[in-house]
Scaffold this active site. Structure first.
Site, PDB file in Angstrom:
ATOM      1  N   LYS A   1       5.036   9.297   8.528  1.00  0.00           N
ATOM      2  CA  LYS A   1       4.866   8.746   9.884  1.00  0.00           C
ATOM      3  C   LYS A   1       5.888   9.293  10.894  1.00  0.00           C
ATOM      4  O   LYS A   1       5.744  10.413  11.340  1.00  0.00           O
ATOM      5  CB  LYS A   1       4.834   7.222   9.820  1.00  0.00           C
TER       6      LYS A   1
ATOM      7  N   TYR B   1       0.865  -1.186   0.000  1.00  0.00           N
ATOM      8  CA  TYR B   1       0.000   0.000   0.000  1.00  0.00           C
ATOM      9  C   TYR B   1       0.896   1.229   0.000  1.00  0.00           C
ATOM     10  O   TYR B   1       1.857   1.311   0.776  1.00  0.00           O
ATOM     11  CB  TYR B   1      -0.882  -0.013   1.249  1.00  0.00           C
TER      12      TYR B   1
ATOM     13  N   ASP C   1       9.554   2.826  -0.808  1.00  0.00           N
ATOM     14  CA  ASP C   1       8.576   3.516   0.040  1.00  0.00           C
ATOM     15  C   ASP C   1       8.884   3.168   1.497  1.00  0.00           C
ATOM     16  O   ASP C   1       8.619   2.057   1.959  1.00  0.00           O
ATOM     17  CB  ASP C   1       7.159   3.075  -0.355  1.00  0.00           C
TER      18      ASP C   1
HETATM   19  C1  LIG Z   1       4.119   2.277   3.056  1.00  0.00           C
HETATM   20  C2  LIG Z   1       3.106   3.381   3.026  1.00  0.00           C
HETATM   21  N1  LIG Z   1       3.136   4.287   2.035  1.00  0.00           N
HETATM   22  C3  LIG Z   1       2.256   5.290   1.969  1.00  0.00           C
HETATM   23  C4  LIG Z   1       1.278   5.433   2.922  1.00  0.00           C
HETATM   24  C5  LIG Z   1       0.297   6.552   2.830  1.00  0.00           C
HETATM   25  O1  LIG Z   1       0.533   7.479   3.857  1.00  0.00           O
HETATM   26  P1  LIG Z   1      -0.634   8.465   4.313  1.00  0.00           P
HETATM   27  O2  LIG Z   1      -1.634   7.627   5.046  1.00  0.00           O
HETATM   28  O3  LIG Z   1       0.075   9.451   5.197  1.00  0.00           O
HETATM   29  O4  LIG Z   1      -1.193   9.101   3.080  1.00  0.00           O
HETATM   30  C6  LIG Z   1       1.208   4.521   3.979  1.00  0.00           C
HETATM   31  C7  LIG Z   1       0.158   4.633   5.003  1.00  0.00           C
HETATM   32  O5  LIG Z   1      -0.030   3.789   5.856  1.00  0.00           O
HETATM   33  C8  LIG Z   1       2.145   3.472   4.034  1.00  0.00           C
HETATM   34  O6  LIG Z   1       2.124   2.557   5.031  1.00  0.00           O
END
Ligand SMILES: Cc1ncc(COP(=O)(O)O)c(C=O)c1O
Length: 443
Positions: free
Chosen positions: A277, A150, A245
């Site tokens: 985060k 995700y 990511d």
């Molecule tokens: C690996 C990863 N990338 C991107 C995101 C998206 O971040 P946001 O919820 O701040 O948009 C998340 C959210 O949990 C994530 O775990």
């Protein structure tokens, strides 16, 4: 300590949930919070301190989600709070460059494999912008991702695999047009053959491959040894960019994120990295960064447009900077200790109760799959017995432990998880494992 026979009143949460549902779809502002996967009434949290959450009925819970990752130091850390309060007193947003954003960028560049970094307000914005930059730099359109990873709710990444390995994806949700996913390839995680096949067929059209540095959004599925290096090398061989990511793993699984476990050891670097985060210290801040020559293509230095009213917000960057500066080796050592204690006790309790399970981790990030075989990819994760997890979740909640309200999420701990918090978790596990056994298939 509160035992499991003490009734838990949740009336105030139930009342708020009813009011919330009248004015907000599903009563929540992000779907997993609604408890749909486990049933029951979501707890509305009024305050948090250290390892503990307190709900509007006055119930305390040991927090094992830590705001889904950000609260590395626990809640309301006095030094982070003091820094934020001082920043708020200076005004909350100016729409100009500021000192804290420079300092936070310097801290991130010092710890991670990026030369330059651009701040945004959410992980979604970070991955969306990194992909735009990769497309702008390469002049290509196709994006490769993995099923079960995700990256936020970016249209082109809310995609499900097409009918064959090298076939383009279909929308993963209503509202995403086919035209947004027809340039996305979705592959099984940890599958080198699938990656090779996709690059063999579409290599000259692939702008980038994006992967969670260690997937945490289907439960924790660590990359097999050398898998991230293989991805980086495959991208390089085909002139595509490798986007790691680290929104979830960055500054969490180790001081350097997942890269500290593989890239830094093996001697390779991703072209672009996304963060979020922990680096926002509990505020809406995220970032993407990478090689200087790639980042030079971003406006105003280069032609690829990207912008944000609240990007690099002084309160958020102050909180992130305070958090990262306080995240010393001792902090990571304590988090490792807590994570080890909880995952070992969870495995022991489930063993004793005869519940099929696998505990998987990457650094200090871990999760428990209610399935018998090690999980390598999304198909494996999907074999989790979610009814058993729901029973386990509620038995833990009744014993004052707040787990992720979904079987497909990582568990998060903090350096504020002291012995009292850890003992509360360990004491709750045997009975929760027996509750899971009562409904588990194959138990
Ligand atoms: C690996 C990863 N990338 C991107 C995101 C998206 O971040 P946001 O919820 O701040 O948009 C998340 C959210 O949990 C994530 O775990």
């Amino acid at each position: 300590m509160v035992g499991h026979n003490v009734p838990v009143t949740t009336q105030a949460s139930a009342d708020l949930f009813a009011r919330a549902r009248a004015v907000t779809p599903g009563g929540v502002n992000s779907p997993v919070r609604a408890f749909n996967a486990v049933g029951g009434t979501p707890r509305f949290i009024r305050s948090a301190s250290g390892a503990w959450l307190t709900d509007v009925d006055g119930n305390d819970y040991v927090d094992l989600i830590c705001s889904w990752g950000p609260m590395l130091l626990g809640h309301a850390h006095p030094e982070v709070q003091a820094a934020v309060q001082a920043a708020v007193a200076r005004g909350t947003s100016y729409g100009t460059p500021t000192e804290p954003e420079v300092e936070l960028a310097e801290e991130i560049v010092a710890r991670t494999p990026v030369d330059k970094v651009r701040f945004v307000s959410s992980g979604t914005e970070a991955t969306m912008s990194a992909i735009r930059l990769a497309r702008g730099v390469t002049g290509r359109d196709v994006v490769v991702k993995f099923a079960g990873c995700y990256h936020g709710h970016v249209d082109s990444l809310l995609a499900s695999a097409g009918s064959g390995l090298a076939t383009f994806a279909v929308p993963g949700t209503p509202g995403v047009p086919a035209s947004s996913t027809e340039l996305t390839l979705v592959l099984p995680y940890n599958d080198r053959t699938a990656v090779e096949a996709a690059f063999a067929e579409h290599g000259d059209r692939i702008a980038c491959l994006i992967t969670e540095a260690a997937p945490g959004n289907m439960g924790v599925v660590p990359p097999e040894p050398g898998f991230n290096r293989f991805l980086a090398e495959t991208c390089r061989a085909h002139g595509a960019l490798f986007i790691s990511d680290e929104v979830m793993t960055g500054f969490r699984v180790t001081r350097q994120g997942q890269w500290g476990l593989d890239g830094a050891v093996e001697g390779w670097r991703p072209d672009l990295v996304t963060f979020g985060k922990v680096m926002g210290g509990g505020f809406p801040a995220a970032a993407f960064g990478g090689r200087a020559d790639v980042m030079a293509n971003l406006a105003p230095e280069g032609p690829v447009y990207q912008a944000g009213t609240l990007s690099g917000n002084p309160i958020a960057t102050t909180a992130g900077l305070a958090t990262l500066r306080l995240a010393t080796d001792e902090v990571y050592a304590r988090i490792r200790e807590v994570a080890d204690a909880i995952r070992t006790a969870a495995a022991d309790a489930l063993d004793a109760a005869g519940v099929p399970h696998v505990v998987q981790s990457s650094g200090t990030m871990f999760s428990v799959f209610f399935t018998a075989e090690p999980v390598l990819d999304f198909a494996g994760a999907s074999t989790t017995d979610s009814a058993a997890y729901a029973a386990f979740f509620h038995a833990m909640l009744d014993r004052k432990v707040y787990l992720p309200p979904s079987a497909y999420e990582a568990w998060f701990v903090s350096s504020a998880h002291d012995d009292r918090a850890v003992t509360t978790v360990l004491d709750a596990l045997p009975e929760a494992a027996r509750a899971a056994a009562a409904v588990a298939e194959g138990a």
